[in-house]
Design a protein around this motif. Structure first.
Motif, PDB file in Angstrom:
ATOM      1  N   THR A 194       0.880  -1.143   0.241  1.00  0.00           N
ATOM      2  CA  THR A 194       0.022   0.491   0.227  1.00  0.00           C
ATOM      3  C   THR A 194       0.876   1.039   0.079  1.00  0.00           C
ATOM      4  OG1 THR A 194      -1.965  -1.296   1.388  1.00  0.00           O
ATOM      5  CG2 THR A 194      -1.620   1.531   1.391  1.00  0.00           C
TER       6      THR A 194
ATOM      7  N   THR B 283      -2.765  -1.203  -3.337  1.00  0.00           N
ATOM      8  CA  THR B 283      -3.467  -0.046  -3.586  1.00  0.00           C
ATOM      9  C   THR B 283      -2.553   0.982  -3.651  1.00  0.00           C
ATOM     10  OG1 THR B 283      -4.561  -1.492  -1.997  1.00  0.00           O
ATOM     11  CG2 THR B 283      -5.132   0.844  -2.037  1.00  0.00           C
TER      12      THR B 283
ATOM     13  N   THR C  38      -5.435  -1.522  -6.933  1.00  0.00           N
ATOM     14  CA  THR C  38      -6.463  -0.523  -7.035  1.00  0.00           C
ATOM     15  C   THR C  38      -6.890   0.806  -6.867  1.00  0.00           C
ATOM     16  OG1 THR C  38      -8.065  -1.496  -6.011  1.00  0.00           O
ATOM     17  CG2 THR C  38      -8.735   0.271  -5.106  1.00  0.00           C
TER      18      THR C  38
END
Length: 244
Positions: A143, A170, A196
């Motif tokens: 992330t 992400t 994402t």
């Protein structure tokens, strides 16, 4: 007849040490079998806090697998050897107000990042991760959040050259002049799978910008709530300077 009975008496106790002599021998092979059957999960355990991560990298050998404990790890430096960094749940590498969380400057390195959060970096390029060296970088289950790159771009990540493979990761809440989450520049070859991109901001390409000469493949990626004055999600600079 009494002498014959005396001779048999000591023979029976003398036989008892024989089984006990075998006891220390049998556990030794049993202990070696599991170690020989499985490679160690981690070569180096890195505790959270302070400069533990930088110290561990300085001592690590090429190809080592470093496991980062849950908690915050101070970043702001370059990885200068081929290693794998794996985070326990909640392992975070923090950038600084003047440096990327991590940088890769040297050519010829093979670096893998797994299960990590890169957060709070602020640099001209690549607030979370800046890749300048020509090598291979693999990123899995990571992330990139709250990173900034105001001058060049790539708030979450900047990559200028080499091979880049990113999966199941992400990019959230990053900001950059070009490519709020990711700026792919010059000659990098990249692939993004099942990633994402949310709430990233930039002047060009709220989520991603790819310049001329870049090879980029995006598969099963999701984009939402990204903001860009010129391209809310992706801006690609084609030959001749056209935007698409």
């Amino acid at each position: 007849s009494s002498h014959g009975k005396n001779i048999k008496a000591p023979i029976k106790p003398a036989a008892k040490p024989a089984p006990s002599a075998k006891v220390p021998v049998s556990p030794a092979p049993a202990q070696l079998a599991p170690a020989g059957g499985k490679a160690p999960v981690c070569d180096v355990q890195v505790p959270a806090g302070g400069t533990a991560l930088a110290d561990a990298l300085a001592k690590a050998t090429t190809g080592a697998r470093l496991c980062l404990a849950t908690g915050d790890h101070k970043g702001g430096f370059a990885i200068d050897k081929s290693v794998t960094l794996v985070g326990e749940t909640g392992a975070v590498i923090l950038g600084t107000k003047r440096a990327s969380a991590l940088r890769i400057d040297d050519d010829g390195l093979a670096i893998r990042l797994e299960n990590l959060t890169l957060r709070g970096g602020n640099a001209d390029a690549g607030g979370g991760l800046a890749i300048f060296g020509r090598g291979k970088v693999t990123i899995e289950n990571c992330t990139f959040s709250a990173n900034k790159a105001g001058l060049v771009g790539g708030g979450g990540m900047y990559a200028r050259t080499g091979l880049l493979n990113v999966a199941n990761s992400t990019f959230d809440g990053n900001e950059g002049r070009q490519g709020g989450a990711v700026f792919l520049d010059q000659a990098v070859k990249s692939e993004f799978k099942r990633c994402t991109f949310t709430r990233n901001k930039a002047e060009m390409g709220g989520a991603m910008r790819a310049s001329e000469g870049v090879e980029a493949s995006l598969r099963a990626c999701q984009f939402s709530d990204n903001v860009g004055q010129d391209g809310a999600s992706i801006v690609i600079i084609l030959c001749g300077g056209n935007k698409g």
